[in-house]
Design an enzyme around this catalytic site. Structure first.
Site, short mmCIF file in Angstrom:
data_model
loop_
_atom_site.label_atom_id
_atom_site.label_comp_id
_atom_site.label_asym_id
_atom_site.label_seq_id
_atom_site.Cartn_x
_atom_site.Cartn_y
_atom_site.Cartn_z
N LYS A 101 0.85 -1.19 0.00
CA LYS A 101 0.00 0.00 0.00
C LYS A 101 0.89 1.24 0.00
CE LYS A 101 -3.07 2.85 2.71
NZ LYS A 101 -3.70 3.12 4.02
N GLY A 162 -8.28 9.22 10.07
CA GLY A 162 -8.53 9.30 11.50
C GLY A 162 -9.62 10.25 11.92
N GLY A 189 -11.27 7.79 6.83
CA GLY A 189 -12.44 8.59 7.13
C GLY A 189 -13.64 7.85 7.67
N ASN A 210 -8.68 1.54 9.96
CA ASN A 210 -7.90 1.21 11.15
C ASN A 210 -8.50 1.89 12.38
OD1 ASN A 210 -4.34 1.41 12.06
ND2 ASN A 210 -6.03 0.46 13.08
N THR A 211 -8.45 3.24 12.40
CA THR A 211 -8.88 3.98 13.58
C THR A 211 -10.33 3.71 13.95
OG1 THR A 211 -7.34 5.71 12.91
CG2 THR A 211 -8.87 6.26 14.67
#
Length: 265
Positions: A101, A162, A189, A210-211
């Site tokens: 990535k 995030g 997002g 992720n977040t």
């Protein structure tokens, strides 16, 4: 799910890709990833130990490459040169692994992609045999340029990394989806399950996050919610929603043949 996500010629049953950072420890990372059903996990090479520090806990133990497809990423890189160097290191650490990535950031406050440097890095990496999934702006022209370079997937942001703000510009995403011949995944997002479902309903091939999971009060529970949202959104897209109608009510049941209306005989 009956249909597969195909990236660089390999099929995956899950359309949810998850990051491995921001958890309290590797045990929580593994529990959340397992609950998400994800088969592809992203790894920030500059922040996560995958062998660079031999005497420290390694993500490779918590999430063995025999169970998951690793997606090394260039989080924290602000130039094409930095990003290329980081992914060369990842390939060495992971025994020639070539699915990566790419993200090249423009600044440390917004983490918005620096597209000129992203394009430059993508050209170099593709020439060196990497299979590049690329984080990019939601600009249809930039996405098309990256596809033309040879990237195996384009991953426009839904909103800032995030931020948890969800999909702020669905129209641009639709333009990218409609013109792309490679998978399109929302990257960055997503804040909650409904955001993931909307991305899939728009026609995205997958969602990377992720977040949204690691930052939840209960990451493992949120991971399960995200799995279900991605699956539901994909099925809704394949089913095809009913058309929207302004100021037009339509009975959900037929009006003919009602009891007492000549239809009961």
């Amino acid at each position: 799910m009956s249909d597969s996500l195909v990236i660089a010629g390999k099929a995956y049953s899950s359309r949810l890709l998850v990051g491995t950072g921001k958890y309290k420890d590797f045990a929580e990372t593994r529990a959340a990833v397992k609950m998400s059903g994800a088969e592809i996990v992203t790894v920030a090479i500059r922040r996560t130990n995958i062998g660079q520090e031999p005497n420290q806990p390694s993500l490779l133990d918590a999430l063995p490459p025999s169970e998951f497809t690793y997606l090394p990423n260039t989080a924290g890189c602000y130039s094409a040169e930095e990003a290329v160097r980081t992914l060369r290191l990842a390939r060495e650490l992971l025994d020639g692994h070539d699915l990566v990535k790419l993200e090249v950031l423009g600044d440390s406050q917004t983490l918005f992609p620096n597209m000129p440097e992203t394009l430059k890095a993508a050209e170099t990496l593709v020439k060196e045999g990497f299979k590049v999934m690329v984080y990019c702006s939601d600009d249809p022209i930039q996405a098309k340029l990256l596809e033309g370079i040879g990237c195996v997937a384009v991953m426009p942001l839904a909103s800032l990394i995030g931020s948890g703000m969800g999909i702020l510009n669905p129209w641009n995403l639709k333009l990218i989806i409609e013109s792309a011949r490679v998978p399109v995944l929302v990257d960055a997002g997503v804040g909650t399950a409904s955001d993931a479902a909307i991305a899939m309903e728009l026609g995205c091939d997958g969602v990377l996050m992720n977040t949204a999971i690691a930052g939840a009060r209960n990451p493992v529970l949120m991971a399960g919610a995200m799995r279900k949202a991605v699956e539901a959104g994909r099925e809704a897209f394949l089913a095809g929603r009913m058309p929207k109608k302004l100021y037009s009510a339509t009975p959900s049941s037929p009006a003919t043949g009602l009891i007492g209306n000549g239809g009961g005989k």
